[in-house]
Write an enzyme that holds these catalytic residues in place. Sequence first.
Site, PDB file in Angstrom:
ATOM      1  CG  HIS A 450      -2.124  -0.956   0.959  1.00 54.22           C
ATOM      2  ND1 HIS A 450      -2.218  -2.174   1.598  1.00 54.22           N
ATOM      3  CD2 HIS A 450      -3.203  -0.876   0.136  1.00 54.22           C
ATOM      4  CE1 HIS A 450      -3.323  -2.797   1.194  1.00 54.22           C
ATOM      5  NE2 HIS A 450      -3.942  -2.027   0.301  1.00 54.22           N
ATOM      6  CG  HIS A 454      -2.090   0.214  -4.163  1.00 53.24           C
ATOM      7  ND1 HIS A 454      -2.771  -0.700  -4.951  1.00 53.24           N
ATOM      8  CD2 HIS A 454      -3.033   0.749  -3.326  1.00 53.24           C
ATOM      9  CE1 HIS A 454      -4.053  -0.709  -4.602  1.00 53.24           C
ATOM     10  NE2 HIS A 454      -4.239   0.162  -3.619  1.00 53.24           N
ATOM     11  CG  HIS A 491      -7.484   4.352  -3.013  1.00 46.69           C
ATOM     12  ND1 HIS A 491      -6.480   4.332  -3.951  1.00 46.69           N
ATOM     13  CD2 HIS A 491      -7.570   3.097  -2.513  1.00 46.69           C
ATOM     14  CE1 HIS A 491      -5.997   3.104  -4.029  1.00 46.69           C
ATOM     15  NE2 HIS A 491      -6.636   2.325  -3.158  1.00 46.69           N
ATOM     16  CG  ASP A 492      -5.016   2.427  -0.170  1.00 42.06           C
ATOM     17  OD1 ASP A 492      -5.909   2.256   0.689  1.00 42.06           O
ATOM     18  OD2 ASP A 492      -4.839   1.659  -1.139  1.00 42.06           O
ATOM     19  CG  ASP A 605      -8.313  -0.777  -3.636  1.00 41.82           C
ATOM     20  OD1 ASP A 605      -7.086  -0.549  -3.776  1.00 41.82           O
ATOM     21  OD2 ASP A 605      -8.899  -0.784  -2.542  1.00 41.82           O
TER      22      ASP A 605
HETATM   23  C1  LLI Z   1      -4.951  -9.983  -2.650  1.00 43.62           C
HETATM   24  C2  LLI Z   1      -4.354  -9.254  -3.670  1.00 43.62           C
HETATM   25  O1  LLI Z   1      -4.778 -11.302  -2.602  1.00 43.62           O
HETATM   26  C3  LLI Z   1      -6.876  -5.782  -0.714  1.00 43.62           C
HETATM   27  C4  LLI Z   1      -7.095  -5.380   0.714  1.00 43.62           C
HETATM   28  C5  LLI Z   1      -8.135  -6.249   1.324  1.00 43.62           C
HETATM   29  C6  LLI Z   1      -8.047  -5.389  -1.595  1.00 43.62           C
HETATM   30  C7  LLI Z   1      -8.585  -4.096  -1.299  1.00 43.62           C
HETATM   31  C8  LLI Z   1      -7.416  -3.885   0.843  1.00 43.62           C
HETATM   32  C9  LLI Z   1      -8.390  -3.425  -0.123  1.00 43.62           C
HETATM   33  C10 LLI Z   1      -9.013  -8.554   1.601  1.00 43.62           C
HETATM   34  C11 LLI Z   1      -8.178  -9.599   2.262  1.00 43.62           C
HETATM   35  C12 LLI Z   1      -9.978  -9.035   0.542  1.00 43.62           C
HETATM   36  C13 LLI Z   1      -8.964 -10.616   3.028  1.00 43.62           C
HETATM   37  C14 LLI Z   1     -11.109  -9.822   1.098  1.00 43.62           C
HETATM   38  C15 LLI Z   1     -10.852 -11.267   1.389  1.00 43.62           C
HETATM   39  C16 LLI Z   1      -9.642 -11.644   2.152  1.00 43.62           C
HETATM   40  C17 LLI Z   1      -5.433 -12.062  -1.649  1.00 43.62           C
HETATM   41  C18 LLI Z   1      -4.784 -13.436  -1.506  1.00 43.62           C
HETATM   42  C19 LLI Z   1      -5.682  -9.301  -1.711  1.00 43.62           C
HETATM   43  C20 LLI Z   1      -4.508  -7.872  -3.757  1.00 43.62           C
HETATM   44  C21 LLI Z   1      -5.867  -7.909  -1.784  1.00 43.62           C
HETATM   45  C22 LLI Z   1      -5.254  -7.219  -2.816  1.00 43.62           C
HETATM   46  O2  LLI Z   1      -3.624  -9.989  -4.573  1.00 43.62           O
HETATM   47  C23 LLI Z   1      -2.995  -9.319  -5.631  1.00 43.62           C
HETATM   48  C24 LLI Z   1      -6.684  -7.261  -0.772  1.00 43.62           C
HETATM   49  N1  LLI Z   1      -7.297  -8.019   0.047  1.00 43.62           N
HETATM   50  N2  LLI Z   1      -8.118  -7.581   0.964  1.00 43.62           N
HETATM   51  O3  LLI Z   1      -8.908  -5.811   2.136  1.00 43.62           O
HETATM   52  N3  LLI Z   1      -3.488 -13.334  -0.950  1.00 43.62           N
HETATM   53  C25 LLI Z   1      -3.230 -12.773   0.316  1.00 43.62           C
HETATM   54  C26 LLI Z   1      -2.362 -13.791  -1.511  1.00 43.62           C
HETATM   55  C27 LLI Z   1      -1.732 -12.940   0.494  1.00 43.62           C
HETATM   56  N4  LLI Z   1      -1.314 -13.592  -0.680  1.00 43.62           N
HETATM   57  O4  LLI Z   1      -2.291 -14.326  -2.610  1.00 43.62           O
HETATM   58 ZN    ZN Z   2      -5.949   0.522  -2.325  1.00 45.10          ZN
END
Ligand code: LLI
Ligand code: ZN
Length: 717
Positions: A450, A454, A491-492, A605
């Site tokens: 973040h 990003h 936004h972040d 996002d």
């Molecule tokens: C990703 C990812 O991979 C961001 C973050 C967030 C998306 C937007 C903040 C805002 C949650 C995490 C999503 C909890 C909801 C469900 C699970 C996830 C798998 C996650 C990019 C995110 C962004 O991959 C490119 C985000 N997730 N979330 O709130 N993961 C996690 C992996 C670690 N490795 O492959």
């Molecule tokens: Zn973001």
Amino acid sequence: MATRLSRDNLEEQSLVQSIMNTAKALTESDRCSIFVVKGDLLHAYFEDGAVVTMSIDSGIAGHVAKTGETVNIVDAYQDPRFNSSVDKATGYRTNTILCMPVLYEGTIVAVAQLINKLDRVNKDGTRIRRVFNKRDEELFVTFSTFTGVSLRNCRINVNLMKEKKKSEAILDVVTLLSNTDIRDVNKICQHVMLGAKKLLSADRSSLFLVDKERNELYSTVADSTGGQVIRFASGKGIAGVVASTGIGENIKDAYQDERFNRDIDKQFGYRTQSVLCEPIALSGDVLAVAQLVNKMNDKGQVVPFTVDDQESFRTFALFAGISISNSHLLDFAIRAGKEAMELTAMRERGALMTRRDSTSPKLLAITDKERQSIAATKLPDNIDLTSKEFNLWDLREGKHKVEVPLDASVKAVMQLLLGTGFPQKFGCTEQILLNFVLQCRRKYRSVPYHNFYHVTDVCQTLYTFLFEGKLIGPVLTELDAFVLLLTALVHDLDHMGVNNSFHLKTDSPLGILSSASGNNSVLEVHHCNLAIEILTDHESNVFVGLNEQDRTYCYRCLIDCVLATDMARHGELVNNFVAMTKEGYNVEDEAKRRLVMMMILKAGDISNVTKPFEVSRLWAMAVTEEFYKQGDMEKERGVAVLPMFDRAANNELAKGQIGFINFVAGPFFDKLCTGPLETLKWTADTVSSNKALWQGLLDNPPAPQPAGTAVKQGDGK
Ligand code: LLI
Ligand code: ZN
């Protein structure tokens, strides 16, 4: 229709209240209403503070207002002019009515309606019914001469009463009063006191004003003091007692009364004997005390004041009360006016901080050096910022020999935004835009995911959504598009590399604030606050060129969209969007556009999975590292660690991404590319092809890579 009091008629309201009280006391009636004549309307003031506007053609009051006749009704229910509906509504029983005009210079300025002459209560407790009589009418005529002047002066804020007023008043005081400037409280009190002195054949009279601040009484119009001002503590002496109790006193011999203060007699070489003392009050507040001393009979002897004297003296006290309360109101208005002028003068001199101040003390200005550094940065010419194949990691990893990747990132944002023509169109200069982007960059931290890259990525991705998706025009306005691209950058702001849950479960200051204020979007609210901070400095306010309405619209869009990036609201927002597409889209509908804008920012996002696989994989690695760092901190603090955040859980990247696509990104982009956003179809397609590629890696793991070739993970700045 009852109206709420405006500041303007506050003065009149207060005056009317005191007139009602006086009129009631004078005529010994139970109720009083005053109808102020305003053209063809009557403004009716009731004792409970209600103000009702009615036609001059209605009721007894209207009749009196039009004819100037006095109406004295002995039995209301026997009179055809009486309207019993008010009685019916209030449960009150009207018997006698005295309705009289209040005149000023021959014109009717108001009507006073007195209701129910009070019963006379005998010593033995028996009651005798009474009706309004000639004496009441005369008393009221006298009083109304004064009232008319007050009302008139009050209404038009008049300077001076010039015309001589003849009054056939029973009290010759009124003639004097009507010739007196209403603001000259001393004069009026002097007349009143002199009149009372004459009428009741008292030897001396004095009026003590209450000085609330010093809790003292002082006299300016006491005769025989040679103009000397007498001052004494409230509660001291007979006048002092009357001031604090609010109850009048009739004392036969002052020297027989232990409350009497002999010092003043000593001071003036006088012998006080009989004393008549009355409070002058306005709504329970004692403003002054009127005092008569030593009633003289024909033979020059001092005699006590009678009960009748006390009654008459009360009338005088009431006159004085009106004039004092009037002058208090005037003082108040004058002081308020002065203060307002001083404030304006101070503002003009710039002595006070205003929103228009050129520099906000909160933000450090962007320096020429910082701006020059961006100006000096050249982006490689074989990259296409506007393409959906653009790879930000190329700039970051120095593949194209970029010296300062963060400057290159700013440069890319600037080129992208200026390329839209929106800043130029919406009155945002290149300098303000650059200041804004640099202020944003300052607020991003060097965390694995973040960081400023990003948001640069989200900004560039939104550009492709807006333009490749041809959304501007049919789906969003140019201003919407401009706001979205800028919102991506804020936004972040100040993301610390840990999620909302971390803040809440570790009781971080932001977490505590969120719990206390009842909004669990810990980070998103923080991002908004910082965005507002940047926009509050007009050097970096990209919306300065807009009119107020558009500017407000932009703030609202920006805040709604940033708050929508909280993944805790994911389901809610997707459901709203699906429901909206079923209903049908309309670009004219601001609420629908807003929902689309929120979905587009959310799409940006989580757009990593919509990118060419190699790019997508780099973002996945960065996010993994950030999640693991959070997990490390959670372990340190002894709070719960989810497997996705646990370095030791040996999660496979492919499995993580497939899970994310299956449960979050896949369904999201499938639903996104419906209705107004069908043109974004490629995103959903790439998500599913990426998923297949990850699945392929799971099914056929590649041979281990030799050391040193693994791609470095993002380090922010
Ligand atoms: C990703 C990812 O991979 C961001 C973050 C967030 C998306 C937007 C903040 C805002 C949650 C995490 C999503 C909890 C909801 C469900 C699970 C996830 C798998 C996650 C990019 C995110 C962004 O991959 C490119 C985000 N997730 N979330 O709130 N993961 C996690 C992996 C670690 N490795 O492959
Ligand atoms: Zn973001």
